[in-house]
Design a protein around this motif. Structure first.
Motif, PDB file in Angstrom:
ATOM      1  N   HIS A  69       0.848  -1.186   0.000  1.00 24.62           N
ATOM      2  CA  HIS A  69       0.000   0.000   0.000  1.00 24.62           C
ATOM      3  C   HIS A  69       0.887   1.241   0.000  1.00 24.62           C
ATOM      4  O   HIS A  69       1.766   1.374   0.852  1.00 24.62           O
ATOM      5  CB  HIS A  69      -0.912   0.025   1.234  1.00 24.62           C
ATOM      6  CG  HIS A  69      -1.964  -1.038   1.231  1.00 24.62           C
ATOM      7  ND1 HIS A  69      -1.691  -2.343   1.561  1.00 24.62           N
ATOM      8  CD2 HIS A  69      -3.289  -0.985   0.941  1.00 24.62           C
ATOM      9  CE1 HIS A  69      -2.807  -3.058   1.477  1.00 24.62           C
ATOM     10  NE2 HIS A  69      -3.778  -2.261   1.106  1.00 24.62           N
ATOM     11  N   LEU A  70       0.646   2.135  -0.959  1.00 23.08           N
ATOM     12  CA  LEU A  70       1.349   3.409  -1.039  1.00 23.08           C
ATOM     13  C   LEU A  70       0.330   4.526  -0.857  1.00 23.08           C
ATOM     14  O   LEU A  70      -0.608   4.646  -1.649  1.00 23.08           O
ATOM     15  CB  LEU A  70       2.067   3.559  -2.386  1.00 23.08           C
ATOM     16  CG  LEU A  70       3.147   2.516  -2.693  1.00 23.08           C
ATOM     17  CD1 LEU A  70       3.721   2.743  -4.076  1.00 23.08           C
ATOM     18  CD2 LEU A  70       4.234   2.554  -1.635  1.00 23.08           C
ATOM     19  N   ASP A  71       0.524   5.295   0.198  1.00 22.23           N
ATOM     20  CA  ASP A  71      -0.395   6.397   0.519  1.00 22.23           C
ATOM     21  C   ASP A  71      -1.833   5.910   0.606  1.00 22.23           C
ATOM     22  O   ASP A  71      -2.781   6.577   0.167  1.00 22.23           O
ATOM     23  CB  ASP A  71      -0.279   7.515  -0.516  1.00 22.23           C
ATOM     24  CG  ASP A  71       1.064   8.215  -0.446  1.00 22.23           C
ATOM     25  OD1 ASP A  71       1.665   8.234   0.645  1.00 22.23           O
ATOM     26  OD2 ASP A  71       1.518   8.727  -1.490  1.00 22.23           O
ATOM     27  N   GLY A  72      -2.010   4.702   1.191  1.00 15.62           N
ATOM     28  CA  GLY A  72      -3.339   4.153   1.404  1.00 15.62           C
ATOM     29  C   GLY A  72      -3.940   3.448   0.215  1.00 15.62           C
ATOM     30  O   GLY A  72      -5.052   2.918   0.327  1.00 15.62           O
ATOM     31  N   LEU A  73      -3.239   3.417  -0.920  1.00 21.71           N
ATOM     32  CA  LEU A  73      -3.753   2.762  -2.122  1.00 21.71           C
ATOM     33  C   LEU A  73      -3.026   1.443  -2.340  1.00 21.71           C
ATOM     34  O   LEU A  73      -1.801   1.365  -2.209  1.00 21.71           O
ATOM     35  CB  LEU A  73      -3.572   3.665  -3.352  1.00 21.71           C
ATOM     36  CG  LEU A  73      -4.284   5.014  -3.307  1.00 21.71           C
ATOM     37  CD1 LEU A  73      -3.955   5.831  -4.563  1.00 21.71           C
ATOM     38  CD2 LEU A  73      -5.788   4.832  -3.180  1.00 21.71           C
ATOM     39  N   GLN A  74      -3.786   0.422  -2.703  1.00 20.91           N
ATOM     40  CA  GLN A  74      -3.199  -0.882  -2.965  1.00 20.91           C
ATOM     41  C   GLN A  74      -2.400  -0.827  -4.259  1.00 20.91           C
ATOM     42  O   GLN A  74      -2.925  -0.446  -5.309  1.00 20.91           O
ATOM     43  CB  GLN A  74      -4.300  -1.944  -3.043  1.00 20.91           C
ATOM     44  CG  GLN A  74      -3.780  -3.367  -2.993  1.00 20.91           C
ATOM     45  CD  GLN A  74      -4.913  -4.363  -2.916  1.00 20.91           C
ATOM     46  OE1 GLN A  74      -5.120  -5.162  -3.833  1.00 20.91           O
ATOM     47  NE2 GLN A  74      -5.672  -4.323  -1.837  1.00 20.91           N
ATOM     48  N   SER A  75      -1.120  -1.244  -4.183  1.00 18.34           N
ATOM     49  CA  SER A  75      -0.223  -1.080  -5.333  1.00 18.34           C
ATOM     50  C   SER A  75       0.361  -2.380  -5.836  1.00 18.34           C
ATOM     51  O   SER A  75       1.335  -2.365  -6.591  1.00 18.34           O
ATOM     52  CB  SER A  75       0.934  -0.128  -4.966  1.00 18.34           C
ATOM     53  OG  SER A  75       0.438   1.137  -4.596  1.00 18.34           O
ATOM     54  N   GLY A  76      -0.181  -3.497  -5.449  1.00 15.19           N
ATOM     55  CA  GLY A  76       0.301  -4.752  -6.004  1.00 15.19           C
ATOM     56  C   GLY A  76       0.599  -5.780  -4.936  1.00 15.19           C
ATOM     57  O   GLY A  76       0.536  -5.527  -3.735  1.00 15.19           O
ATOM     58  N   ARG A  77       0.945  -6.960  -5.435  1.00 12.18           N
ATOM     59  CA  ARG A  77       1.217  -8.111  -4.570  1.00 12.18           C
ATOM     60  C   ARG A  77       2.712  -8.399  -4.547  1.00 12.18           C
ATOM     61  O   ARG A  77       3.378  -8.347  -5.596  1.00 12.18           O
ATOM     62  CB  ARG A  77       0.443  -9.326  -5.069  1.00 12.18           C
ATOM     63  CG  ARG A  77       0.683 -10.606  -4.291  1.00 12.18           C
ATOM     64  CD  ARG A  77      -0.285 -11.675  -4.771  1.00 12.18           C
ATOM     65  NE  ARG A  77      -0.014 -12.964  -4.146  1.00 12.18           N
ATOM     66  CZ  ARG A  77      -0.773 -14.038  -4.287  1.00 12.18           C
ATOM     67  NH1 ARG A  77      -1.889 -13.966  -5.021  1.00 12.18           N
ATOM     68  NH2 ARG A  77      -0.464 -15.181  -3.714  1.00 12.18           N
ATOM     69  N   LEU A  78       3.240  -8.713  -3.398  1.00  8.89           N
ATOM     70  CA  LEU A  78       4.657  -9.013  -3.223  1.00  8.89           C
ATOM     71  C   LEU A  78       4.828 -10.502  -3.009  1.00  8.89           C
ATOM     72  O   LEU A  78       4.126 -11.115  -2.201  1.00  8.89           O
ATOM     73  CB  LEU A  78       5.234  -8.250  -2.020  1.00  8.89           C
ATOM     74  CG  LEU A  78       5.062  -6.725  -2.019  1.00  8.89           C
ATOM     75  CD1 LEU A  78       5.640  -6.139  -0.743  1.00  8.89           C
ATOM     76  CD2 LEU A  78       5.716  -6.120  -3.249  1.00  8.89           C
ATOM     77  N   GLY A  79       5.778 -11.080  -3.740  1.00  8.24           N
ATOM     78  CA  GLY A  79       6.069 -12.491  -3.585  1.00  8.24           C
ATOM     79  C   GLY A  79       7.046 -12.742  -2.453  1.00  8.24           C
ATOM     80  O   GLY A  79       7.511 -11.819  -1.769  1.00  8.24           O
TER      81      GLY A  79
END
Length: 298
Positions: A69-79
């Motif tokens: 999450h960047l600035d409260g926005l979902q920004s992707g999935r981390l492996g």
């Protein structure tokens, strides 16, 4: 910013820093955080002590999935692996989800049954994350959300039954609980594979009453079995008597068997001759059912 190749400090956006360059070599490397928010984990280790909160690191295990999450926005999935991000001008947060099946226990929930008996129920539910990104957007606290769903389903399933039905239909109640929770859960990236009632705890006086009922039922069953066996034994004796009545030889064999059992328990037999027709021959004739023979005294 480095001095002679060694990390010196991290200068965040809007901060001005002046350094002497007479005796030291000062190098400055800039990052545009609008496009480059990631940083190599090894570089993050070099700068971690100086950067402080300007760098955020996360370690994702093999059985986990991380949601950035960047600035409260979902920004992707981390492996799985190590990840590092610049957090100088933005809020960086990593939410981790365990992808392995998890056991959720709901203990000591007091419920009033349909016949107004208060029972305490202990349940277990098996859950598994199927879509961590959808789950992160849908539910803020997965554990609390599942706990509430299990409680509501438990009250609906147990509260609509009388105590006897609850105790006799445990498997049906478990299936009903699983179905209700799946319907209420919906498609939020979380699956429920199994819900089971572990314990049904009754009040002390109710336990005593049920124990007495069970004891009476078992006693009645024992009496029925005893009478059935007695009837079978009597019928067998009747059949044996009829056979012996129609077959005298069989009757004689039974008498000899009884005599054999008696003689096994006798350690010593004394035979005294007190009359002309007496003694061992007379005893044997009596046992064999023959008339005693008279012995000539001469």
């Amino acid at each position: 910013m480095t001095r002679n190749g060694t990390p010196l400090t991290v200068v965040q956006h809007g901060v001005v820093r002046g350094l002497w360059t007479v005796r030291d070599t000062i190098e400055v490397e800039t990052f545009d955080l609008r496009t480059a928010h990631r940083i190599d984990p090894l570089e993050a280790d070099r700068w971690a002590r100086l950067a402080g909160l300007a760098i955020t690191q996360a370690q994702i295990a093999n059985h986990e999935a991380g949601i950035l999450h960047l600035d409260g926005l979902q920004s992707g999935r981390l492996g799985p692996g190590r990840h590092a991000f610049w957090a100088a001008t933005r809020a960086v947060r990593v939410v981790k989800h365990d992808l392995r099946p998890q056991t959720l226990d709901v203990t000591a929930q007091e419920i009033l049954t349909k016949d107004r008996v208060t029972v305490r129920i202990n349940l277990s539910a098996i859950t598994r994350v199927t879509d961590p990104e959808v789950l992160t957007r849908a539910v803020p606290d997965v554990g609390q959300h599942m706990h509430r769903l299990v409680q509501l389903a438990d009250r609906a399933a147990v509260g609509g039954r009388i105590l006897d039905a609850l105790l006799k239909e445990r498997a049906r109640v478990d299936d009903e609980l699983t179905t209700q929770i799946r319907d209420r859960l919906g498609d939020i990236g979380l699956a429920v594979s199994d819900v089971r009632i572990k314990d049904v705890i009754l009040p002390g006086d109710m336990r005593e009453m049920l124990n007495k009922v069970v004891e009476a039922e078992k006693a009645a069953e024992a009496n029925v079995i005893r009478r059935r066996e007695e009837t079978a034994a009597t019928r067998s004796l009747l059949n044996t008597a009829r056979l012996m009545e129609n077959h005298p030889t069989l009757m004689r064999l039974k008498e000899l068997e009884a005599l054999e059992r008696l003689t096994d328990k006798v350690g010593r037999i004394d035979v005294r001759q007190t009359a002309p027709v007496a003694g061992l021959p007379a005893l044997l004739d009596t046992l064999m059912g023959e008339a005693p023979q008279k012995v000539d005294p001469t």
